[in-house]
Design a protein around this motif. Structure first.
Motif, PDB file in Angstrom:
ATOM      1  N   ALA A 202       0.817  -1.220   0.000  1.00 23.27           N
ATOM      2  CA  ALA A 202       0.000   0.000   0.000  1.00 23.27           C
ATOM      3  C   ALA A 202       0.847   1.265   0.000  1.00 23.27           C
ATOM      4  N   GLY A 203       2.184   1.099   0.059  1.00 23.18           N
ATOM      5  CA  GLY A 203       3.061   2.260  -0.025  1.00 23.18           C
ATOM      6  C   GLY A 203       3.638   2.739   1.291  1.00 23.18           C
ATOM      7  N   PHE A 204       3.705   1.840   2.292  1.00 19.97           N
ATOM      8  CA  PHE A 204       4.284   2.206   3.573  1.00 19.97           C
ATOM      9  C   PHE A 204       5.701   1.634   3.704  1.00 19.97           C
ATOM     10  N   ASP A 205       6.531   2.331   4.437  1.00 22.92           N
ATOM     11  CA  ASP A 205       7.892   1.891   4.758  1.00 22.92           C
ATOM     12  C   ASP A 205       8.014   1.667   6.264  1.00 22.92           C
ATOM     13  N   HIS A 206       9.155   1.086   6.642  1.00 23.65           N
ATOM     14  CA  HIS A 206       9.503   0.927   8.058  1.00 23.65           C
ATOM     15  C   HIS A 206       8.375   0.257   8.844  1.00 23.65           C
ATOM     16  N   VAL A 207       7.851  -0.825   8.281  1.00 19.36           N
ATOM     17  CA  VAL A 207       6.768  -1.557   8.948  1.00 19.36           C
ATOM     18  C   VAL A 207       7.357  -2.407  10.071  1.00 19.36           C
ATOM     19  N   GLU A 208       6.883  -2.175  11.279  1.00 15.72           N
ATOM     20  CA  GLU A 208       7.362  -2.912  12.441  1.00 15.72           C
ATOM     21  C   GLU A 208       6.191  -3.417  13.269  1.00 15.72           C
ATOM     22  N   LEU A 209       6.336  -4.629  13.803  1.00 15.12           N
ATOM     23  CA  LEU A 209       5.318  -5.199  14.676  1.00 15.12           C
ATOM     24  C   LEU A 209       5.967  -5.549  16.013  1.00 15.12           C
ATOM     25  N   THR A 210       5.387  -5.053  17.079  1.00 14.77           N
ATOM     26  CA  THR A 210       5.886  -5.312  18.424  1.00 14.77           C
ATOM     27  C   THR A 210       4.835  -6.093  19.193  1.00 14.77           C
ATOM     28  N   SER A 211       5.237  -7.226  19.769  1.00 11.34           N
ATOM     29  CA  SER A 211       4.308  -8.060  20.513  1.00 11.34           C
ATOM     30  C   SER A 211       4.051  -7.479  21.901  1.00 11.34           C
ATOM     31  N   SER A 212       2.796  -7.563  22.331  1.00 12.69           N
ATOM     32  CA  SER A 212       2.440  -7.095  23.664  1.00 12.69           C
ATOM     33  C   SER A 212       1.376  -8.009  24.254  1.00 12.69           C
ATOM     34  N   THR A 213       1.478  -8.302  25.539  1.00  7.82           N
ATOM     35  CA  THR A 213       0.472  -9.101  26.235  1.00  7.82           C
ATOM     36  C   THR A 213      -0.025  -8.325  27.454  1.00  7.82           C
ATOM     37  N   GLU A 214      -1.330  -8.302  27.604  1.00 10.10           N
ATOM     38  CA  GLU A 214      -1.971  -7.649  28.732  1.00 10.10           C
ATOM     39  C   GLU A 214      -3.252  -8.417  29.059  1.00 10.10           C
ATOM     40  N   THR A 215      -3.883  -8.062  30.165  1.00  7.44           N
ATOM     41  CA  THR A 215      -5.213  -8.596  30.421  1.00  7.44           C
ATOM     42  C   THR A 215      -6.244  -7.592  29.933  1.00  7.44           C
ATOM     43  N   THR A 216      -7.324  -8.119  29.378  1.00  7.28           N
ATOM     44  CA  THR A 216      -8.437  -7.288  28.940  1.00  7.28           C
ATOM     45  C   THR A 216      -9.605  -7.507  29.900  1.00  7.28           C
ATOM     46  N   THR A 217     -10.407  -6.493  30.091  1.00  5.28           N
ATOM     47  CA  THR A 217     -11.506  -6.578  31.053  1.00  5.28           C
ATOM     48  C   THR A 217     -12.848  -6.529  30.341  1.00  5.28           C
ATOM     49  N   TYR A 218     -13.836  -7.230  30.894  1.00  3.16           N
ATOM     50  CA  TYR A 218     -15.146  -7.335  30.260  1.00  3.16           C
ATOM     51  C   TYR A 218     -16.267  -6.874  31.183  1.00  3.16           C
ATOM     52  N   GLY A 219     -15.903  -6.212  32.275  1.00  6.12           N
ATOM     53  CA  GLY A 219     -16.877  -5.694  33.222  1.00  6.12           C
ATOM     54  C   GLY A 219     -16.253  -5.617  34.599  1.00  6.12           C
ATOM     55  N   ARG A 220     -16.851  -4.784  35.435  1.00  6.65           N
ATOM     56  CA  ARG A 220     -16.319  -4.629  36.794  1.00  6.65           C
ATOM     57  C   ARG A 220     -16.730  -5.787  37.682  1.00  6.65           C
ATOM     58  N   THR A 221     -17.884  -6.389  37.398  1.00  7.00           N
ATOM     59  CA  THR A 221     -18.400  -7.509  38.179  1.00  7.00           C
ATOM     60  C   THR A 221     -18.775  -8.656  37.252  1.00  7.00           C
ATOM     61  N   VAL A 222     -18.986  -9.832  37.843  1.00 10.08           N
ATOM     62  CA  VAL A 222     -19.401 -10.984  37.051  1.00 10.08           C
ATOM     63  C   VAL A 222     -20.741 -10.708  36.370  1.00 10.08           C
ATOM     64  N   GLU A 223     -21.679 -10.112  37.098  1.00 12.83           N
ATOM     65  CA  GLU A 223     -22.996  -9.838  36.512  1.00 12.83           C
ATOM     66  C   GLU A 223     -22.888  -8.884  35.333  1.00 12.83           C
ATOM     67  N   GLU A 224     -22.089  -7.844  35.493  1.00 14.27           N
ATOM     68  CA  GLU A 224     -21.921  -6.874  34.418  1.00 14.27           C
ATOM     69  C   GLU A 224     -21.293  -7.528  33.194  1.00 14.27           C
ATOM     70  N   ALA A 225     -20.246  -8.330  33.416  1.00 13.48           N
ATOM     71  CA  ALA A 225     -19.574  -9.015  32.310  1.00 13.48           C
ATOM     72  C   ALA A 225     -20.503 -10.034  31.651  1.00 13.48           C
ATOM     73  N   HIS A 226     -21.292 -10.729  32.452  1.00 13.67           N
ATOM     74  CA  HIS A 226     -22.207 -11.747  31.932  1.00 13.67           C
ATOM     75  C   HIS A 226     -23.240 -11.111  31.012  1.00 13.67           C
ATOM     76  N   THR A 227     -23.814 -10.007  31.444  1.00  9.66           N
ATOM     77  CA  THR A 227     -24.807  -9.303  30.627  1.00  9.66           C
ATOM     78  C   THR A 227     -24.189  -8.809  29.320  1.00  9.66           C
ATOM     79  N   PHE A 228     -23.024  -8.215  29.425  1.00  5.78           N
ATOM     80  CA  PHE A 228     -22.352  -7.682  28.240  1.00  5.78           C
ATOM     81  C   PHE A 228     -22.032  -8.783  27.234  1.00  5.78           C
TER      82      PHE A 228
END
Length: 279
Positions: A202-228
């Motif tokens: 597509a016309g880009f230079d200096h393409v770099e990929l850096t790996s990262s690991t983190e935790t993702t969150t799906y709600g503050r509580t189990v009920e909130e996450a369950h509904t979502f």
């Protein structure tokens, strides 16, 4: 609203339909889900006070607002296919008192952005859904100033994501199938070689990929996450017998309870931080 490319019609129906509405309704959860990735993402964007920034697949505008706070003497333009999420994004920006930010419902694959209008193009897990990624990234390159910067956050392959395996096992009793690499979706930019080839083409230079690991969150509580998550993944239990459906829904609740922390319901994840410059 600009023209939607024919290959993005299904995505437009989803993001401007029930799925996008669900994300908009639960914008607080959605914006918090990737919060731990955001500092490194913004550092990579290296936004300066006078920069003009384009945010692709901006959703409810978390990254757009963060960019606007830095580019206080510049401007930020966020686009997304979901009218509901754009509506929420505008409201949140107003609440934050940001006057240098604008939003529009647009298909970034074909939207007629001004040529050489932006210093940085960013997209936090929003660039994986293009029907024609070659066309989309060429369009984004055109919108960048010479030497301008592209910064993406994309998912690594499914087998490196605790969340997708856990949700699928709970709701269906099996691991999710491996998606085809040429099909728009969360993992279409998970192969580094494919990403490099795509962006160089597509016309880009200096393409770099850096790996990262983190935790993702799906709600503050189990009920909130369950509904979502049931609102988001309910299709996984469609067609199940009533008893099996009840079992699956309870299994999801148990899975979420096992991942409850003092900082919300969290699962492991892995991303690529992709950076490139306009050639």
């Amino acid at each position: 609203m600009s023209t939607i490319d024919a290959t993005n019609t299904d995505q437009a129906h989803a993001w401007d339909g029930d799925e996008g509405a669900h994300w908009a309704t639960h914008s607080e959860i959605v914006e918090e889900s990737l919060a731990r990735y955001r500092p490194a993402f913004l550092r990579a964007a290296a936004i300066e006070p006078t920069y003009r920034v384009l945010d692709i697949g901006c959703g409810t505008g978390a990254t757009t607002r963060a960019a606007a706070e830095v580019a206080h003497a510049g401007s930020v333009f966020g686009v997304d296919l979901s009218a509901r999420m754009i509506e929420v994004a505008r409201g949140l920006a107003r609440q934050a008192g940001l006057t240098n930010v604008a939003f529009d419902r647009a298909d970034a694959q074909v939207h007629p952005f001004e040529t050489e209008a932006y210093d940085v193009v960013i997209s936090q897990t929003g660039a994986m859904f293009f029907g024609r990624p070659e066309t989309a990234f060429a369009n984004l390159r055109r919108s960048l100033t010479p030497g301008g910067r592209l910064v993406l956050l994309t998912w690594q392959p499914p087998d490196r994501q605790e969340w997708i395996g856990a949700f699928s096992q709970a709701l269906t009793g099996r691991t999710p199938p491996v998606p085809a690499s040429d099909v728009p979706g969360p993992f279409s930019l998970s192969d580094p070689d494919h990403v490099r080839k795509l962006l160089h083409g597509a016309g880009f230079d200096h393409v770099e990929l850096t790996s990262s690991t983190e935790t993702t969150t799906y709600g503050r509580t189990v009920e909130e996450a369950h509904t979502f998550l049931l609102g988001l993944l309910g299709w996984m239990v469609e067609g199940q017998e009533p008893a099996q459906r009840a079992y699956s829904i309870a299994a999801l609740r148990d899975t979420l309870a096992a991942h409850q922390t003092d900082d919300g319901v969290r699962f492991g994840s892995a991303t690529w931080l992709v950076t490139a410059t306009r050639a």
